[in-house]
Design a protein around this motif. Structure first.
Motif, PDB file in Angstrom:
ATOM      1  N   ALA A   1       2.626   7.488   0.864  1.00 31.61           N
ATOM      2  CA  ALA A   1       2.908   7.515   2.299  1.00 31.61           C
ATOM      3  C   ALA A   1       2.321   6.299   3.015  1.00 31.61           C
ATOM      4  CB  ALA A   1       2.351   8.801   2.904  1.00 31.61           C
ATOM      5  N   LEU A   2       1.391   5.592   2.353  1.00 32.89           N
ATOM      6  CA  LEU A   2       0.760   4.413   2.940  1.00 32.89           C
ATOM      7  C   LEU A   2       1.490   3.122   2.600  1.00 32.89           C
ATOM      8  CD1 LEU A   2      -2.982   5.221   2.077  1.00 32.89           C
ATOM      9  CD2 LEU A   2      -1.844   5.562   4.284  1.00 32.89           C
ATOM     10  N   VAL A   3       2.480   3.190   1.702  1.00 28.92           N
ATOM     11  CA  VAL A   3       3.143   1.977   1.220  1.00 28.92           C
ATOM     12  C   VAL A   3       3.958   1.335   2.339  1.00 28.92           C
ATOM     13  CG1 VAL A   3       4.848   1.049  -0.386  1.00 28.92           C
ATOM     14  CG2 VAL A   3       3.236   2.800  -1.157  1.00 28.92           C
ATOM     15  N   PRO A   4       3.698   0.067   2.647  1.00 28.98           N
ATOM     16  CA  PRO A   4       4.513  -0.606   3.669  1.00 28.98           C
ATOM     17  C   PRO A   4       5.879  -0.979   3.110  1.00 28.98           C
ATOM     18  CG  PRO A   4       2.913  -2.129   2.735  1.00 28.98           C
ATOM     19  CD  PRO A   4       2.633  -0.793   2.110  1.00 28.98           C
ATOM     20  N   ALA A   5       6.818  -1.226   3.996  1.00 26.48           N
ATOM     21  CA  ALA A   5       8.168  -1.626   3.564  1.00 26.48           C
ATOM     22  C   ALA A   5       8.097  -2.971   2.846  1.00 26.48           C
ATOM     23  CB  ALA A   5       9.092  -1.718   4.768  1.00 26.48           C
ATOM     24  N   PRO A   6       8.741  -3.092   1.681  1.00 27.92           N
ATOM     25  CA  PRO A   6       8.709  -4.370   0.958  1.00 27.92           C
ATOM     26  C   PRO A   6       9.384  -5.480   1.773  1.00 27.92           C
ATOM     27  CG  PRO A   6       9.552  -2.588  -0.435  1.00 27.92           C
ATOM     28  CD  PRO A   6       9.504  -2.062   0.967  1.00 27.92           C
ATOM     29  N   GLU A   7       8.869  -6.688   1.603  1.00 29.76           N
ATOM     30  CA  GLU A   7       9.464  -7.861   2.234  1.00 29.76           C
ATOM     31  C   GLU A   7      10.137  -8.701   1.162  1.00 29.76           C
ATOM     32  OE1 GLU A   7       6.706 -10.013   4.631  1.00 29.76           O
ATOM     33  OE2 GLU A   7       5.806  -8.203   5.479  1.00 29.76           O
TER      34      GLU A   7
ATOM     35  N   PHE B   1       1.068   2.223  -6.876  1.00 34.22           N
ATOM     36  CA  PHE B   1       1.097   1.775  -5.479  1.00 34.22           C
ATOM     37  C   PHE B   1       1.662   0.354  -5.396  1.00 34.22           C
ATOM     38  CE2 PHE B   1      -0.550   0.244  -1.453  1.00 34.22           C
ATOM     39  CZ  PHE B   1      -0.441   1.347  -0.620  1.00 34.22           C
ATOM     40  N   ILE B   2       1.200  -0.534  -6.282  1.00 33.34           N
ATOM     41  CA  ILE B   2       1.684  -1.915  -6.270  1.00 33.34           C
ATOM     42  C   ILE B   2       3.167  -1.963  -6.588  1.00 33.34           C
ATOM     43  CG2 ILE B   2       1.531  -4.146  -7.440  1.00 33.34           C
ATOM     44  CD1 ILE B   2      -0.773  -3.685  -5.542  1.00 33.34           C
ATOM     45  N   ARG B   3       3.594  -1.178  -7.570  1.00 34.88           N
ATOM     46  CA  ARG B   3       5.026  -1.156  -7.895  1.00 34.88           C
ATOM     47  C   ARG B   3       5.849  -0.692  -6.700  1.00 34.88           C
ATOM     48  NH1 ARG B   3       3.101   0.067 -13.364  1.00 34.88           N
ATOM     49  NH2 ARG B   3       2.805   2.268 -12.848  1.00 34.88           N
ATOM     50  N   ALA B   4       5.345   0.325  -5.988  1.00 27.97           N
ATOM     51  CA  ALA B   4       6.058   0.810  -4.796  1.00 27.97           C
ATOM     52  C   ALA B   4       6.082  -0.254  -3.700  1.00 27.97           C
ATOM     53  CB  ALA B   4       5.412   2.096  -4.289  1.00 27.97           C
ATOM     54  N   MET B   5       5.006  -1.030  -3.570  1.00 33.16           N
ATOM     55  CA  MET B   5       4.970  -2.106  -2.576  1.00 33.16           C
ATOM     56  C   MET B   5       6.041  -3.157  -2.860  1.00 33.16           C
ATOM     57  SD  MET B   5       0.885  -2.822  -1.974  1.00 33.16           S
ATOM     58  CE  MET B   5       1.093  -3.831  -0.505  1.00 33.16           C
ATOM     59  N   GLN B   6       6.464  -3.260  -4.112  1.00 31.00           N
ATOM     60  CA  GLN B   6       7.474  -4.237  -4.488  1.00 31.00           C
ATOM     61  C   GLN B   6       8.886  -3.640  -4.472  1.00 31.00           C
ATOM     62  OE1 GLN B   6       5.314  -5.009  -8.185  1.00 31.00           O
ATOM     63  NE2 GLN B   6       5.111  -7.138  -7.583  1.00 31.00           N
ATOM     64  N   GLY B   7       9.003  -2.414  -3.995  1.00 31.15           N
ATOM     65  CA  GLY B   7      10.325  -1.806  -3.865  1.00 31.15           C
ATOM     66  C   GLY B   7      10.778  -1.008  -5.055  1.00 31.15           C
ATOM     67  N   LEU B   8       9.936  -0.880  -6.095  1.00 30.87           N
ATOM     68  CA  LEU B   8      10.281  -0.040  -7.228  1.00 30.87           C
ATOM     69  C   LEU B   8      10.076   1.426  -6.861  1.00 30.87           C
ATOM     70  CD1 LEU B   8       8.688  -2.208 -10.059  1.00 30.87           C
ATOM     71  CD2 LEU B   8      11.124  -1.895  -9.589  1.00 30.87           C
ATOM     72  N   PRO B   9      10.656   2.356  -7.614  1.00 30.01           N
ATOM     73  CA  PRO B   9      10.534   3.776  -7.252  1.00 30.01           C
ATOM     74  C   PRO B   9       9.087   4.234  -7.145  1.00 30.01           C
ATOM     75  CG  PRO B   9      12.220   3.478  -8.930  1.00 30.01           C
ATOM     76  CD  PRO B   9      11.541   2.153  -8.785  1.00 30.01           C
ATOM     77  N   MET B  10       8.841   5.139  -6.190  1.00 30.46           N
ATOM     78  CA  MET B  10       7.510   5.713  -6.014  1.00 30.46           C
ATOM     79  C   MET B  10       7.327   6.797  -7.068  1.00 30.46           C
ATOM     80  SD  MET B  10       7.129   5.917  -1.862  1.00 30.46           S
ATOM     81  CE  MET B  10       7.299   4.434  -0.855  1.00 30.46           C
TER      82      MET B  10
END
Length: 390
Positions: free
Chosen positions: A13-19, A307-316
């Motif tokens: 829930a803390l993951v920001p939208a990937p850029e 968390f890092i993978r989710a930050m890069q837009g990969l599935p949570m």
């Protein structure tokens, strides 16, 4: 205490939208494709020979048939004319199949004398022609998100994609805390140890495609912690190591709270790694890892990596798990989810006898974390258990 699954849910829930940013194809390996890309051409762009031999008409293929060689086609150099009845061209692998032909007889099945060839008596039905678009066609897509491996890079190159849209690599500020810590290469005092966690965690982040930034070690006092946290700057994620427990010298949670941290959770029902916390500090996600070396790196695998993978837009999603049979029996597990250092072999998975969270030698010798659920019953050799590859 919160469960591991509950902690992961709150972390996501803390993951920001990937850029997204565009990089040259040569720099895209290991990055995460952030949007679909479309092939700019067809591959192969023409029907091509898959073998060295002679191109002719399938309808004319029969034992002992003779053909006149009227030209040659090589990779990058097509035969410009049209092949008529009773004619053929010498052709090499990768060359465009000449107009008027639809079959390549391999050179081993041909006898040539001057400009005449004679087919053998046992010609395969295989035409040895790669059809145009047999690999992909212009407009075909490579779907995002995906971490780009060498085969993906080769595919994008073949599609004539020179610049690739990828998720921006997250910058991660790593702050180790504790009066007892000194950097590798320094001379520790009689009561000090080397800050190993920082470098192990940074290596994990490097492998995930993140950009770790090591902050100066913070002492066990509020001014030092405040000063160190102020150096996090524009990081996308702040990770602290140590000082997250409840001892008199564990000050990270209190200082972070004074600085306005919005805490999501504190303490997870797992071992090793119980004193874990997470939240937002000035809008930036922050994860507080325990200070024991094994605890920090196990939490890096279980929490930071997803968390890092989710930050890069990969599935949570949690860390990937697999199953293997136990090579030995194990007693009943306690109330916390246990991540046991273990070794995989041809006969199954073997947990190490020593599981103390300070033993880096044991972790370095492991290639798996054997996962035991809370109150997991006694297990016998041969039973299937879950593990995380490391």
């Amino acid at each position: 205490m919160i469960s591991v699954a509950g902690a992961l849910e709150q972390l996501f829930a803390l993951v920001p939208a990937p850029e997204t940013e565009e990089v040259a194809l040569r720099d895209a390996a290991g990055r995460v494709l952030s949007r679909d890309v479309t092939a700019a051409r067809t591959q192969p762009p023409f029907a091509a020979s898959s073998m060295d031999g002679y191109a002719l008409r399938r309808a004319e293929v029969e034992p002992d048939a003779m053909f006149k060689v009227i030209g040659e086609a090589a990779a990058g150099h097509r035969f410009e004319g049209t092949v008529g009845p009773g004619q053929c061209t010498r052709i090499f692998t990768g060359a465009p199949v000449p107009e008027g032909t639809d079959f390549v007889v391999i050179q081993e099945d041909v006898t040539r004398r001057g400009n005449l060839i004679t087919l053998g008596r046992d010609i395969s039905d295989k035409d040895n022609v790669r059809p145009a678009g047999g690999d992909f066609s212009a407009g075909d897509k490579v779907a995002a998100p995906r971490r780009l491996n060498p085969a993906d890079i080769a595919l994008l190159a073949a599609m004539n994609i020179a610049r690739v849209p990828v998720a921006r690599s997250p910058t991660v500020a790593i702050l180790a805390t504790g009066d007892e810590l000194v950097m590798p290469g320094e001379t520790p005092g009689p009561d000090q140890i080397i800050a190993s966690n920082t470098f192990g965690l940074a290596a994990q982040l490097d492998a995930l495609g993140a950009l770790p930034r090591l902050l100066p070690i913070a002492g066990d006092n509020e001014p030092s912690l405040r000063a160190a946290l102020s150096l996090a700057g524009t990081a996308d994620l702040i990770i602290t190591i140590g000082g997250a427990s409840v001892g008199d010298h564990d000050l990270v949670a209190g200082v972070a709270a004074d600085l306005g941290m919005e805490q999501s959770f504190y303490k997870v029902a797992m071992r090793p790694g119980k004193p874990l916390m997470a939240g937002r500090l000035a809008g930036v996600p922050m994860i507080g890892l325990p200070g024991n070396p094994v605890s920090a790196l196990v939490c890096g695998t279980v929490f930071v990596a997803p968390f890092i993978r989710a930050m890069q837009g990969l599935p949570m999603a949690p860390a990937r798990r697999a199953e293997a049979p136990l090579t030995c029996g194990m007693p009943e597990n306690g109330p916390r989810e246990h991540y046991m250092r273990a070794r995989l072999g041809g006969d199954g998975i073997t947990p190490f006898d020593r599981q103390d969270s300070s033993l880096l030698t044991v972790l370095a010798g492991a290639d798996a974390l054997l996962v035991r659920p809370p109150h997991d019953p006694e297990r016998a050799a041969g039973e299937m258990v879950s593990y995380i590859p490391i």
